[in-house]
Design an enzyme around this catalytic site. Sequence first.
Site, PDB file in Angstrom:
ATOM      1  N   GLY A 170       0.830  -1.199   0.000  1.00  0.00           N
ATOM      2  CA  GLY A 170       0.000   0.000   0.000  1.00  0.00           C
ATOM      3  C   GLY A 170       0.864   1.248   0.000  1.00  0.00           C
ATOM      4  N   GLU A 220      -2.916   0.660  -8.775  1.00  0.00           N
ATOM      5  CA  GLU A 220      -3.271   1.941  -9.373  1.00  0.00           C
ATOM      6  C   GLU A 220      -3.663   1.781 -10.840  1.00  0.00           C
ATOM      7  OE1 GLU A 220      -3.692   4.534  -7.651  1.00  0.00           O
ATOM      8  OE2 GLU A 220      -2.663   4.013  -5.786  1.00  0.00           O
ATOM      9  N   TYR A 230     -16.796   4.553  13.541  1.00  0.00           N
ATOM     10  CA  TYR A 230     -15.473   4.046  13.173  1.00  0.00           C
ATOM     11  C   TYR A 230     -15.003   2.975  14.149  1.00  0.00           C
ATOM     12  CZ  TYR A 230     -10.840   3.830  11.209  1.00  0.00           C
ATOM     13  OH  TYR A 230      -9.697   3.378  10.616  1.00  0.00           O
ATOM     14  N   LYS A 234     -10.262  -3.483  12.760  1.00  0.00           N
ATOM     15  CA  LYS A 234      -9.042  -3.016  13.423  1.00  0.00           C
ATOM     16  C   LYS A 234      -8.725  -3.877  14.643  1.00  0.00           C
ATOM     17  CE  LYS A 234      -8.379   0.408  10.595  1.00  0.00           C
ATOM     18  NZ  LYS A 234      -7.310   0.305   9.566  1.00  0.00           N
TER      19      LYS A 234
END
Length: 404
Positions: A55, A82, A245, A254
């Site tokens: 990334g 990309e 979040y 997460k």
Amino acid sequence: MSERVVAPRNRGFLFFDSHPAGCARVVEDMWRATPPPVADLREAGADRPVALVIGSSAGYGLAATVAGLAHAGVRGIGVSFEKAPDRRTGTAGWYRTAATAALADRHGHDFVFLNGDAFGDAMKDTVAQLVTDRFGGKIDYLVYSVAAPRRTDPDTGEKYASVLKPIGRAHRTKSLVFDGDGRPEVTTVETAPAEGDDIRQTVGVMGGADWRRWVERLAGRGLLAEGFTTAALSYIGSPLTAALYRQGTIGAAKADLEATARELTDYLKAHGGRAVTSVNGAAVTQSSTAIPGVALYLGLLRRELGDGLVPPIVQLTALWDQLTGVAPLDLDEEGRVRLDTWELDPAVQAAVGERWGGADTGSLGELADLDWFRTQVEQLYGFAVPGVDYSAPVETDVPWPAAT
């Protein structure tokens, strides 16, 4: 050759084109803002550590790449996904990667950039072969920074799709938008709660499964150096955004990432290594602007902190210092590197909370730094960058950097 004038065209925070020269200038400015290395990199030569950044073209992953090169002196590989220039410009990450490669070459760093699906085993095998053939068969560091909407499990073929939803009940939040004339407004957005297998799907994309697969795949080829260290970049964020979040579906992912770090540390003991998550502070990124409430929060935070808001390149320089032993590895009670303490300081959060409570369309100009936020969003795509002549034609058909 395909030179043309590239003007910003957008819908909300999404821009349809990117400016090659502006993207290049953003990367150059990041490189110049990076503190110099603590040692003479020329003396290290081929003994420089080998790093893999998954990334590497955007956000904190880009900052990790630039700081790794300019400050930590790494060589190695960056992986991103990309889109090439065609009838429209390439993606901003395409141009940022070309600029990063040019700077790395100019400063004598052996760093290869690969474009493709980091979730797939084909890319993992390509990287493994490159480490074997070009970088002495050992890798010292792996930084994982992937934000994606979908992932296919290479073992089962199951396709996962991530969602951004609260857990348990619907959530209403203030949100910043710009109308068709570019005027800022505060609106209220309601997001329905997760249902069905939304949580499992989101964890399948954004949790630790792919990070673990990268580490285990490289270990299976005998490519981990003694003391190998890996860090996955993460975020906790403010209580003002927590319901959607950290306490929502993304937060579940997460939490899985953090659990994976503990499992990988046990796995890596045989190599004298470890895995950590690095909790970064807030920043304007293409991912963060898609989260309701975050744009408003960022504008308020910037107005409160001014230049005290720590940019990603400074945070990732600090992370490299900890990973490489220049500074002690500073972990919280959960075993996480914390680069967000400046943001989550109770006094800062209390002050931003007051601003949030009073924020409406009429008070935005006083309470939030909207000019800064708007510029940050435009710069994600290479616009509004000082020193770039946007009236001049620019070459848009920029090639992907060759692995020479």
